[in-house]
Design a protein around this motif. Sequence first.
Motif, PDB file in Angstrom:
ATOM      1  N   LEU A  19     -29.329   5.961 -14.885  1.00  0.00           N
ATOM      2  CA  LEU A  19     -29.453   6.095 -16.338  1.00  0.00           C
ATOM      3  C   LEU A  19     -28.894   4.884 -17.064  1.00  0.00           C
ATOM      4  O   LEU A  19     -29.541   4.303 -17.936  1.00  0.00           O
ATOM      5  CB  LEU A  19     -28.745   7.372 -16.790  1.00  0.00           C
ATOM      6  CG  LEU A  19     -28.859   7.707 -18.278  1.00  0.00           C
ATOM      7  CD1 LEU A  19     -30.317   7.893 -18.672  1.00  0.00           C
ATOM      8  CD2 LEU A  19     -28.056   8.952 -18.620  1.00  0.00           C
ATOM      9  N   GLY A  20     -27.666   4.473 -16.691  1.00  0.00           N
ATOM     10  CA  GLY A  20     -27.055   3.340 -17.366  1.00  0.00           C
ATOM     11  C   GLY A  20     -27.819   2.048 -17.146  1.00  0.00           C
ATOM     12  O   GLY A  20     -27.989   1.242 -18.062  1.00  0.00           O
ATOM     13  N   LYS A  21     -28.290   1.861 -15.919  1.00  0.00           N
ATOM     14  CA  LYS A  21     -29.004   0.627 -15.572  1.00  0.00           C
ATOM     15  C   LYS A  21     -30.277   0.474 -16.390  1.00  0.00           C
ATOM     16  O   LYS A  21     -30.514  -0.571 -17.010  1.00  0.00           O
ATOM     17  CB  LYS A  21     -29.324   0.619 -14.083  1.00  0.00           C
ATOM     18  CG  LYS A  21     -30.177  -0.559 -13.630  1.00  0.00           C
ATOM     19  CD  LYS A  21     -30.490  -0.466 -12.140  1.00  0.00           C
ATOM     20  CE  LYS A  21     -31.395  -1.608 -11.685  1.00  0.00           C
ATOM     21  NZ  LYS A  21     -31.732  -1.508 -10.248  1.00  0.00           N
ATOM     22  N   TYR A  22     -31.085   1.524 -16.428  1.00  0.00           N
ATOM     23  CA  TYR A  22     -32.377   1.394 -17.094  1.00  0.00           C
ATOM     24  C   TYR A  22     -32.273   1.572 -18.607  1.00  0.00           C
ATOM     25  O   TYR A  22     -33.114   1.072 -19.354  1.00  0.00           O
ATOM     26  CB  TYR A  22     -33.360   2.411 -16.501  1.00  0.00           C
ATOM     27  CG  TYR A  22     -33.834   1.999 -15.130  1.00  0.00           C
ATOM     28  CD1 TYR A  22     -34.867   1.093 -14.976  1.00  0.00           C
ATOM     29  CD2 TYR A  22     -33.216   2.482 -13.982  1.00  0.00           C
ATOM     30  CE1 TYR A  22     -35.291   0.687 -13.722  1.00  0.00           C
ATOM     31  CE2 TYR A  22     -33.623   2.087 -12.718  1.00  0.00           C
ATOM     32  CZ  TYR A  22     -34.663   1.192 -12.595  1.00  0.00           C
ATOM     33  OH  TYR A  22     -35.068   0.782 -11.358  1.00  0.00           O
ATOM     34  N   THR A  23     -31.226   2.243 -19.068  1.00  0.00           N
ATOM     35  CA  THR A  23     -31.006   2.308 -20.508  1.00  0.00           C
ATOM     36  C   THR A  23     -30.631   0.938 -21.046  1.00  0.00           C
ATOM     37  O   THR A  23     -31.147   0.495 -22.081  1.00  0.00           O
ATOM     38  CB  THR A  23     -29.896   3.324 -20.833  1.00  0.00           C
ATOM     39  OG1 THR A  23     -30.269   4.611 -20.350  1.00  0.00           O
ATOM     40  CG2 THR A  23     -29.670   3.405 -22.337  1.00  0.00           C
ATOM     41  N   GLU A  24     -29.748   0.242 -20.336  1.00  0.00           N
ATOM     42  CA  GLU A  24     -29.371  -1.110 -20.739  1.00  0.00           C
ATOM     43  C   GLU A  24     -30.577  -2.043 -20.705  1.00  0.00           C
ATOM     44  O   GLU A  24     -30.773  -2.863 -21.618  1.00  0.00           O
ATOM     45  CB  GLU A  24     -28.278  -1.643 -19.812  1.00  0.00           C
ATOM     46  CG  GLU A  24     -27.808  -3.053 -20.171  1.00  0.00           C
ATOM     47  CD  GLU A  24     -26.732  -3.559 -19.227  1.00  0.00           C
ATOM     48  OE1 GLU A  24     -26.224  -4.672 -19.455  1.00  0.00           O
ATOM     49  OE2 GLU A  24     -26.414  -2.835 -18.254  1.00  0.00           O
ATOM     50  N   GLY A  25     -31.408  -1.891 -19.685  1.00  0.00           N
ATOM     51  CA  GLY A  25     -32.608  -2.710 -19.607  1.00  0.00           C
ATOM     52  C   GLY A  25     -33.572  -2.446 -20.735  1.00  0.00           C
ATOM     53  O   GLY A  25     -34.207  -3.376 -21.266  1.00  0.00           O
ATOM     54  N   LYS A  28     -32.208  -4.187 -23.918  1.00  0.00           N
ATOM     55  CA  LYS A  28     -32.410  -5.635 -23.884  1.00  0.00           C
ATOM     56  C   LYS A  28     -33.877  -6.015 -24.060  1.00  0.00           C
ATOM     57  O   LYS A  28     -34.188  -7.076 -24.585  1.00  0.00           O
ATOM     58  CB  LYS A  28     -31.882  -6.191 -22.554  1.00  0.00           C
ATOM     59  CG  LYS A  28     -30.374  -6.122 -22.423  1.00  0.00           C
ATOM     60  CD  LYS A  28     -29.900  -6.710 -21.091  1.00  0.00           C
ATOM     61  CE  LYS A  28     -28.393  -6.691 -20.989  1.00  0.00           C
ATOM     62  NZ  LYS A  28     -27.892  -7.246 -19.695  1.00  0.00           N
ATOM     63  N   ALA A  29     -34.768  -5.133 -23.613  1.00  0.00           N
ATOM     64  CA  ALA A  29     -36.198  -5.412 -23.754  1.00  0.00           C
ATOM     65  C   ALA A  29     -36.735  -5.017 -25.117  1.00  0.00           C
ATOM     66  O   ALA A  29     -37.915  -5.230 -25.406  1.00  0.00           O
ATOM     67  CB  ALA A  29     -36.979  -4.673 -22.658  1.00  0.00           C
ATOM     68  N   GLY A  30     -35.877  -4.444 -25.948  1.00  0.00           N
ATOM     69  CA  GLY A  30     -36.301  -4.049 -27.286  1.00  0.00           C
ATOM     70  C   GLY A  30     -37.142  -2.786 -27.324  1.00  0.00           C
ATOM     71  O   GLY A  30     -37.827  -2.519 -28.298  1.00  0.00           O
ATOM     72  N   LEU A  31     -37.069  -1.990 -26.248  1.00  0.00           N
ATOM     73  CA  LEU A  31     -37.868  -0.772 -26.187  1.00  0.00           C
ATOM     74  C   LEU A  31     -37.194   0.406 -26.879  1.00  0.00           C
ATOM     75  O   LEU A  31     -37.856   1.381 -27.238  1.00  0.00           O
ATOM     76  CB  LEU A  31     -38.156  -0.403 -24.724  1.00  0.00           C
ATOM     77  CG  LEU A  31     -38.942  -1.448 -23.923  1.00  0.00           C
ATOM     78  CD1 LEU A  31     -39.089  -0.996 -22.470  1.00  0.00           C
ATOM     79  CD2 LEU A  31     -40.323  -1.657 -24.550  1.00  0.00           C
ATOM     80  N   ASN A 208     -54.209   3.909 -19.663  1.00  0.00           N
ATOM     81  CA  ASN A 208     -54.454   3.748 -21.099  1.00  0.00           C
ATOM     82  C   ASN A 208     -53.287   4.210 -21.958  1.00  0.00           C
ATOM     83  O   ASN A 208     -53.383   4.182 -23.184  1.00  0.00           O
ATOM     84  CB  ASN A 208     -55.706   4.532 -21.503  1.00  0.00           C
ATOM     85  CG  ASN A 208     -56.951   4.045 -20.801  1.00  0.00           C
ATOM     86  OD1 ASN A 208     -57.140   2.843 -20.634  1.00  0.00           O
ATOM     87  ND2 ASN A 208     -57.795   4.965 -20.376  1.00  0.00           N
ATOM     88  N   ILE A 209     -52.211   4.635 -21.325  1.00  0.00           N
ATOM     89  CA  ILE A 209     -51.089   5.152 -22.104  1.00  0.00           C
ATOM     90  C   ILE A 209     -49.788   4.585 -21.559  1.00  0.00           C
ATOM     91  O   ILE A 209     -49.562   4.558 -20.348  1.00  0.00           O
ATOM     92  CB  ILE A 209     -51.078   6.697 -22.072  1.00  0.00           C
ATOM     93  CG1 ILE A 209     -50.049   7.254 -23.036  1.00  0.00           C
ATOM     94  CG2 ILE A 209     -50.857   7.220 -20.675  1.00  0.00           C
ATOM     95  CD1 ILE A 209     -50.154   8.746 -23.244  1.00  0.00           C
ATOM     96  N   GLN A 210     -48.943   4.098 -22.442  1.00  0.00           N
ATOM     97  CA  GLN A 210     -47.663   3.548 -22.038  1.00  0.00           C
ATOM     98  C   GLN A 210     -46.588   4.633 -22.097  1.00  0.00           C
ATOM     99  O   GLN A 210     -46.591   5.480 -22.995  1.00  0.00           O
ATOM    100  CB  GLN A 210     -47.264   2.388 -22.957  1.00  0.00           C
ATOM    101  CG  GLN A 210     -48.181   1.173 -22.854  1.00  0.00           C
ATOM    102  CD  GLN A 210     -47.774   0.078 -23.817  1.00  0.00           C
ATOM    103  OE1 GLN A 210     -47.331   0.351 -24.921  1.00  0.00           O
ATOM    104  NE2 GLN A 210     -47.922  -1.165 -23.382  1.00  0.00           N
ATOM    105  N   MET A 211     -45.661   4.588 -21.156  1.00  0.00           N
ATOM    106  CA  MET A 211     -44.584   5.574 -21.138  1.00  0.00           C
ATOM    107  C   MET A 211     -43.711   5.475 -22.376  1.00  0.00           C
ATOM    108  O   MET A 211     -43.072   6.451 -22.791  1.00  0.00           O
ATOM    109  CB  MET A 211     -43.725   5.393 -19.886  1.00  0.00           C
ATOM    110  CG  MET A 211     -44.440   5.733 -18.591  1.00  0.00           C
ATOM    111  SD  MET A 211     -43.357   5.570 -17.156  1.00  0.00           S
ATOM    112  CE  MET A 211     -42.149   6.853 -17.516  1.00  0.00           C
ATOM    113  N   THR A 212     -43.664   4.290 -22.983  1.00  0.00           N
ATOM    114  CA  THR A 212     -42.812   4.097 -24.156  1.00  0.00           C
ATOM    115  C   THR A 212     -43.515   4.444 -25.451  1.00  0.00           C
ATOM    116  O   THR A 212     -42.916   4.375 -26.518  1.00  0.00           O
ATOM    117  CB  THR A 212     -42.353   2.633 -24.219  1.00  0.00           C
ATOM    118  OG1 THR A 212     -43.508   1.771 -24.212  1.00  0.00           O
ATOM    119  CG2 THR A 212     -41.461   2.302 -23.031  1.00  0.00           C
ATOM    120  N   ASN A 213     -44.785   4.819 -25.389  1.00  0.00           N
ATOM    121  CA  ASN A 213     -45.531   5.178 -26.591  1.00  0.00           C
ATOM    122  C   ASN A 213     -45.601   6.698 -26.681  1.00  0.00           C
ATOM    123  O   ASN A 213     -46.308   7.342 -25.923  1.00  0.00           O
ATOM    124  CB  ASN A 213     -46.940   4.583 -26.543  1.00  0.00           C
ATOM    125  CG  ASN A 213     -47.660   4.711 -27.876  1.00  0.00           C
ATOM    126  OD1 ASN A 213     -47.314   5.532 -28.727  1.00  0.00           O
ATOM    127  ND2 ASN A 213     -48.688   3.888 -28.072  1.00  0.00           N
TER     128      ASN A 213
END
Length: 322
Positions: A19-25, A28-31, A208-213
Amino acid sequence: MIGRTFDSIGLDLNCGAYLGKYTEGAVKAGLVNESAIDRAISNNFATLMRLGFFDGDPSKQHYGKLGPKDVCTPTNQELAREAARQGIVLLKNSQGSLPLSPTAIKSLAVIGSNANTTLTMIGNYEGQQQLLVTEIASISKGPVILVIMSRGGMDVQFAKDIDKITSILWVGYPGEAGGAAIMDVIFGYYNPSGRLPMSWYPQSYTKNIQMTNMNMRPNPFTGYPGRTYRFYTGPTIYTFGHGLSYTAFNHHLVQATKLVSIPLANNHVCHSSNCKSIDVVDEQSCRNLNFNIHLRVRNTGKISGGQTVFLFLSPPKVHNSP
């Protein structure tokens, strides 16, 4: 034969550094904004406080002395089994291959990497077993019953199209009594009545769909297909609400209101140029608008069972409402 397949999303309470690793990423990626993370953490700790996690010795709190003797009672064990039974969805049952006869069946093989496990009943991150299921179906002398344990939907078109796979059950993560509940359904001690709480999409949907959308509505300019059965109109493997039964039901609409008109209050604030929107927080707009629907449902088959009835609302076409 019973095969099992699993998706890549499950319940794992020990996420380690994930969780911490990918939340920080993501930050930083502006997601995601850091303020959104702070808000989520604050809500999390507020819930822990309400549950008494910071009130001292847990064993001295109201629920601190509860143990296996309080949980593993016959009543609670039966409740777990009934909950698992109600959550099982029969997706496919060609030629009425289910339920199996407990007296006529001569041999039964339970196959799969998790065929003899209880951990997966709670949730896991096991990996898409398509090759295994396909090979089993190709050499099996009898019908194949595919039991799927997964958090959500997946592309199982291959299994849907294989004639040798006569039945497909989706059981979610059925918990401690899941094995017994699956047996109850397969051998006809319980008539499945579960329905899919979400549509199952083909694998092409993920392209056709992004996980962040998280937008619900489709976007024709970007090719974004939208989410949920309310907005997505593309191909599906199984649709929202799908679920078969061992019996048949007849529905007869006795009485229903054809049109419900919601008047706008005099002080209503318009949210569009043509002033067709309504403010859902305005209680005056929806007061005294109750209406009755009388529906007669009859079991016309030979096996007792339950039936879930769906009621769908079609609002005026305001802001492309579904």
